[in-house]
Design a protein around this motif. Structure first.
Motif, short mmCIF file in Angstrom:
data_model
loop_
_atom_site.label_atom_id
_atom_site.label_comp_id
_atom_site.label_asym_id
_atom_site.label_seq_id
_atom_site.Cartn_x
_atom_site.Cartn_y
_atom_site.Cartn_z
N GLU A 117 0.85 -1.18 0.00
CA GLU A 117 0.00 0.00 0.00
C GLU A 117 0.89 1.23 0.00
O GLU A 117 1.70 1.45 0.91
N LEU A 118 0.75 2.06 -1.04
CA LEU A 118 1.52 3.29 -1.14
C LEU A 118 1.13 4.27 -0.04
O LEU A 118 -0.03 4.33 0.40
N ARG A 119 2.11 5.07 0.39
CA ARG A 119 1.80 6.19 1.28
C ARG A 119 0.99 7.22 0.48
O ARG A 119 1.32 7.54 -0.66
N GLY A 120 -0.03 7.76 1.09
CA GLY A 120 -0.86 8.73 0.40
C GLY A 120 -0.16 10.07 0.19
O GLY A 120 -0.59 10.86 -0.66
N ASP A 121 0.90 10.33 0.95
CA ASP A 121 1.56 11.64 0.86
C ASP A 121 2.79 11.64 -0.04
O ASP A 121 3.43 12.68 -0.22
N ALA A 122 3.17 10.50 -0.60
CA ALA A 122 4.37 10.43 -1.45
C ALA A 122 4.14 11.23 -2.73
O ALA A 122 3.12 11.08 -3.41
N ARG A 123 5.10 12.10 -3.05
CA ARG A 123 4.98 12.98 -4.21
C ARG A 123 6.27 12.98 -5.03
O ARG A 123 7.36 12.78 -4.51
N TRP A 124 6.11 13.23 -6.33
CA TRP A 124 7.26 13.48 -7.18
C TRP A 124 7.74 14.90 -6.93
O TRP A 124 7.00 15.72 -6.38
N SER A 125 8.95 15.19 -7.34
CA SER A 125 9.51 16.52 -7.05
C SER A 125 8.81 17.63 -7.81
O SER A 125 9.02 18.81 -7.52
N ASP A 126 7.93 17.30 -8.78
CA ASP A 126 7.12 18.32 -9.44
C ASP A 126 5.76 18.47 -8.79
O ASP A 126 4.89 19.19 -9.28
N GLY A 127 5.56 17.78 -7.65
CA GLY A 127 4.33 17.93 -6.88
C GLY A 127 3.25 16.92 -7.19
O GLY A 127 2.26 16.81 -6.46
N GLN A 128 3.41 16.13 -8.27
CA GLN A 128 2.40 15.13 -8.63
C GLN A 128 2.47 13.94 -7.68
O GLN A 128 3.55 13.56 -7.21
N PRO A 129 1.32 13.31 -7.38
CA PRO A 129 1.33 12.16 -6.46
C PRO A 129 1.93 10.91 -7.10
O PRO A 129 1.84 10.71 -8.32
N VAL A 130 2.54 10.08 -6.27
CA VAL A 130 3.01 8.77 -6.72
C VAL A 130 1.80 7.84 -6.74
O VAL A 130 1.06 7.74 -5.75
N THR A 131 1.60 7.15 -7.86
CA THR A 131 0.41 6.31 -8.02
C THR A 131 0.80 4.87 -8.35
O THR A 131 1.94 4.59 -8.73
N VAL A 132 -0.18 4.00 -8.24
CA VAL A 132 0.03 2.61 -8.64
C VAL A 132 0.38 2.54 -10.12
O VAL A 132 1.17 1.69 -10.55
N ALA A 133 -0.17 3.46 -10.91
CA ALA A 133 0.17 3.49 -12.35
C ALA A 133 1.67 3.71 -12.55
O ALA A 133 2.25 3.19 -13.51
N ASP A 134 2.31 4.47 -11.67
CA ASP A 134 3.75 4.68 -11.77
C ASP A 134 4.51 3.38 -11.47
O ASP A 134 5.56 3.11 -12.07
N ILE A 135 3.99 2.61 -10.53
CA ILE A 135 4.62 1.32 -10.22
C ILE A 135 4.56 0.41 -11.45
O ILE A 135 5.56 -0.17 -11.87
N VAL A 136 3.37 0.32 -12.04
CA VAL A 136 3.18 -0.52 -13.22
C VAL A 136 4.06 -0.01 -14.36
O VAL A 136 4.71 -0.79 -15.08
N PHE A 137 4.10 1.30 -14.55
CA PHE A 137 4.91 1.90 -15.61
C PHE A 137 6.38 1.54 -15.45
O PHE A 137 7.06 1.23 -16.44
N THR A 138 6.89 1.56 -14.23
CA THR A 138 8.30 1.23 -13.99
C THR A 138 8.60 -0.18 -14.49
O THR A 138 9.64 -0.42 -15.12
N PHE A 139 7.71 -1.11 -14.23
CA PHE A 139 7.93 -2.48 -14.70
C PHE A 139 7.73 -2.60 -16.20
O PHE A 139 8.33 -3.47 -16.85
N LYS A 140 6.90 -1.75 -16.78
CA LYS A 140 6.79 -1.74 -18.24
C LYS A 140 8.13 -1.35 -18.88
O LYS A 140 8.53 -1.89 -19.92
N ILE A 141 8.82 -0.40 -18.25
CA ILE A 141 10.15 -0.01 -18.75
C ILE A 141 11.07 -1.22 -18.75
O ILE A 141 11.75 -1.52 -19.74
N ILE A 142 11.08 -1.93 -17.62
CA ILE A 142 11.98 -3.08 -17.48
C ILE A 142 11.68 -4.14 -18.53
O ILE A 142 12.59 -4.78 -19.07
N PHE A 143 10.40 -4.34 -18.84
CA PHE A 143 10.01 -5.41 -19.76
C PHE A 143 9.80 -4.94 -21.19
O PHE A 143 9.32 -5.70 -22.02
N ASN A 144 10.21 -3.72 -21.48
CA ASN A 144 10.24 -3.28 -22.88
C ASN A 144 11.50 -3.88 -23.50
O ASN A 144 12.62 -3.45 -23.22
#
Length: 601
Positions: A117-144
């Motif tokens: 479960e992600l922390r609700g307050d985790a943010r990118w340095s541009d202020g956008q929230p960290v989401t489950v979609a970012d987790i999935v995207f990271t693994f898409k990079i690895i498996f490209n």
């Protein structure tokens, strides 16, 4: 999971308020050293770090340089990381360690799920929230499959089937795997997360399901959007441009003057500062960081004495001993010698025609007096090893004897392998593929390290005694790694492997599937037997059975001698007394964001 670093140049592991308004200082800022009369050149809250080689890139999915890590780990954070004191995983971007469950039915029966479960307050340095979609995207990079550089990153995730978002809790997700893996939790805990909105602004991978990329990656790789994303991801801006390197860490990249320095500034809007009650594990005290790129050891020692750097690691042993006895250095620096979780070796290209015979490789091992190297060249800061496993591990093969320095035995092994001085010129020769070949070898070294060059000279002198002519070839680190090693054109080079304090997964370094230009099996070791044993170790949860297989593999490796295993080293670290900080076992030997500026009188 191991990563490579190049010997001996790279070797080459309280709450706060917003820093602009108030800061809750850690409780241990009082002086613990007697600094009476000691004057420091620098009094600002900037840490100056010596890097012994130029980082290759600041993208953790692409970098293969251990000297990039101290920089990029200030930008990108994993889900969880290893606490340097307890060596246990602690949560960074998630609330806790995952809930782990065995899959008992369905197509993935026998596999395991890991629910985070992600922390609700985790943010990118541009202020956008960290989401489950970012987790999935990271693994898409690895498996490209178009991104060759991420191929080694896929090794720990061979069992991954999919990552599923919880429809009822937007911050919860489950990693689904098809088989057990001894480092399963560690692999998913340690992944550094990337923001989809920054690294894929055009949505090139948005319409590809992760499960499809895992199952059909080679086929899908032919599709244009995946090719376009790969080209974009490996381009220079996504490894060097401050505007592109948006992460969850406490610092932002400033300038990168190649060959000179890299600067970073504290992110005053860092999400962990504003975390309710303070983040229990994440802190960042320095206002800014400056990484000075100083490959030459003599120049590095001068920089320490001139206080141009506050922290330096992997100082050459003789220089380190001299520094500890220097009155100025003793007054201004603390010195640490934690164990390094890894080992040093001389790599042998086992597919080179002169080196395919294991008896020849064993003969080369007999040419190195490891204990003399440790005592006379390395200052005693190491323990000799017969293989790649730490003696502290319960499955360390204690029965394997160290390879003794023995010139006469080396001569015998070489003669048995058919090498003889047929023309009387003092150099051994042999007919290989119908041609008479002299026994000459090139030994690659990085020029900045006294130890690396001294070790090479010792080896060259001993090799001459048995009729092998060794040429020492200086090679800048990135050239050696990117050309000679990647293309497997080398014969010998000095290197090392570092690791986290976890079970050993031999696949990345020793499996034949890792013998690719971007893979880490750079000595080209292995066969069907060793591959099968590695694969079995990876999924065996029974400790006794697994330990027996670990020892069997160590015996096979010992018999084949794909490397000259040298020793498990101790780090040699100098840290300015103007900061409260300690050396640690985890690479790179310190965590610069935890340095606390002392309240000097």
């Amino acid at each position: 999971m191991k990563k490579m670093f190049y010997l001996l140049s790279i070797i080459a592991l309280a709450s706060t308020c917003l820093i602009t308004s108030c800061t809750t200082e850690p409780s241990n800022t009082e002086n613990t050293d007697d600094l009476t009369g000691v004057v420091f050149k620098n009094t600002d809250n900037t840490v100056y770090v010596r890097l012994a080689a130029e980082p290759d890139r600041l993208n953790p999915l692409l970098s293969t340089s251990g000297y990039s890590r101290p920089v990029w780990e200030q930008l990108f954070l994993p889900l969880l990381d290893i606490d340097p004191k307890t060596l246990d995983f602690v949560p960074f971007l998630v609330k806790a360690r995952p809930v782990i469950a065995e899959i008992t039915e369905g197509p993935n029966a026998g596999g395991v799920t890991y629910t985070y479960e992600l922390r609700g307050d985790a943010r990118w340095s541009d202020g956008q929230p960290v989401t489950v979609a970012d987790i999935v995207f990271t693994f898409k990079i690895i498996f490209n499959a178009n991104i060759a550089e991420t191929a080694p990153q896929r090794v720990p995730y061979n069992a991954l089937v999919d990552i599923q978002a919880d429809p009822n809790q937007k911050q919860r997700f489950t990693v689904v795997t098809k088989e057990k893996y001894i480092l399963g939790e560690a692999a998913y805990n340690s992944i550094n997360i990337f923001p989809a909105h920054v690294f894929d602004p055009s949505g090139l991978m948005k319409n590809y399901a992760l499960a499809d990329l895992i199952a059909n990656g080679e086929v899908l790789a032919k599709e244009l959007p995946l090719q376009q994303f790969a080209e974009q991801f490996v381009s220079a801006p996504y490894s060097r441009d401050p505007a592109k390197l948006i992460g969850t860490g406490p610092y932002r990249l400033g300038q990168w003057e190649e060959g000179r320095y890299i600067t970073m500034s504290r992110d005053h809007q860092w999400w962990a500062d504003a975390s309710k009650g303070g983040h229990p594990y994440l802190h960042a005290y320095p206002d800014s960081l400056v990484f000075r790129i100083i490959p030459d050891q003599t120049t590095a020692i001068a920089a320490i004495k001139d206080e141009l750097v506050d922290v330096a690691t992997e100082i050459d042993a003789q220089d380190f001993v001299a520094l500890r006895e220097n009155d100025f250095a003793k007054a201004h620096f603390n010195f640490f010698t934690p164990n390094i979780l890894g080992f040093f070796f001389i790599a042998i290209n086992t597919k080179n025609p002169r080196l395919t015979d294991k008896h020849v490789r064993r003969a080369l091992a007999h040419l190195v007096d490891v204990q003399v190297v440790i005592d006379r060249v390395y200052g005693g800061f190491a323990t000799p090893l017969p293989g790649p496993v730490s003696p502290s591990k319960p499955y360390f093969a204690k029965d394997l004897p160290l390879i003794a320095f023995n010139i006469e035995e080396a001569k015998k092994l070489l003669a048995d392998a058919g090498w003889a001085d047929a023309n009387g010129d003092g150099i051994l020769d042999k007919t290989i593929d119908g041609q008479r070949v002299a026994f000459t070898l090139e030994y690659l070294v990085t020029p900045g390290s006294k130890f690396a060059n001294t070790l090479a000279e010792l080896f060259k002198d001993n090799a001459a005694q048995v009729g092998i002519a060794v040429t020492i070839v200086p090679r800048e680190f990135r050239t050696m790694l990117g050309e000679d090693v990647a293309n497997r054109t080398f014969q010998l080079y000095a290197a090392g492997a570092s690791a986290d304090p976890l079970l050993d997964d031999f696949k990345q370094l020793w499996h034949t599937s890792s013998n690719t230009p971007s893979g880490s099996n750079r000595v080209q070791f292995g066969n069907a037997q060793t591959d099968a044993l590695i694969d079995e170790i990876r999924v065996t949860l029974d400790e006794d059975k697994r330990n027996a297989m670990y020892r069997e593999f160590q015996q096979l490796l010992y018999d084949e001698q794909p490397m000259i295993f040298l020793f498990a080293p101790q780090n040699r670290i100098a840290i300015s007394k103007r900061f409260l900080a300690e050396g640690m076992e985890l690479r790179p030997g310190f965590q610069v964001r935890n340095f606390v500026l002392r309240k000097l009188q």
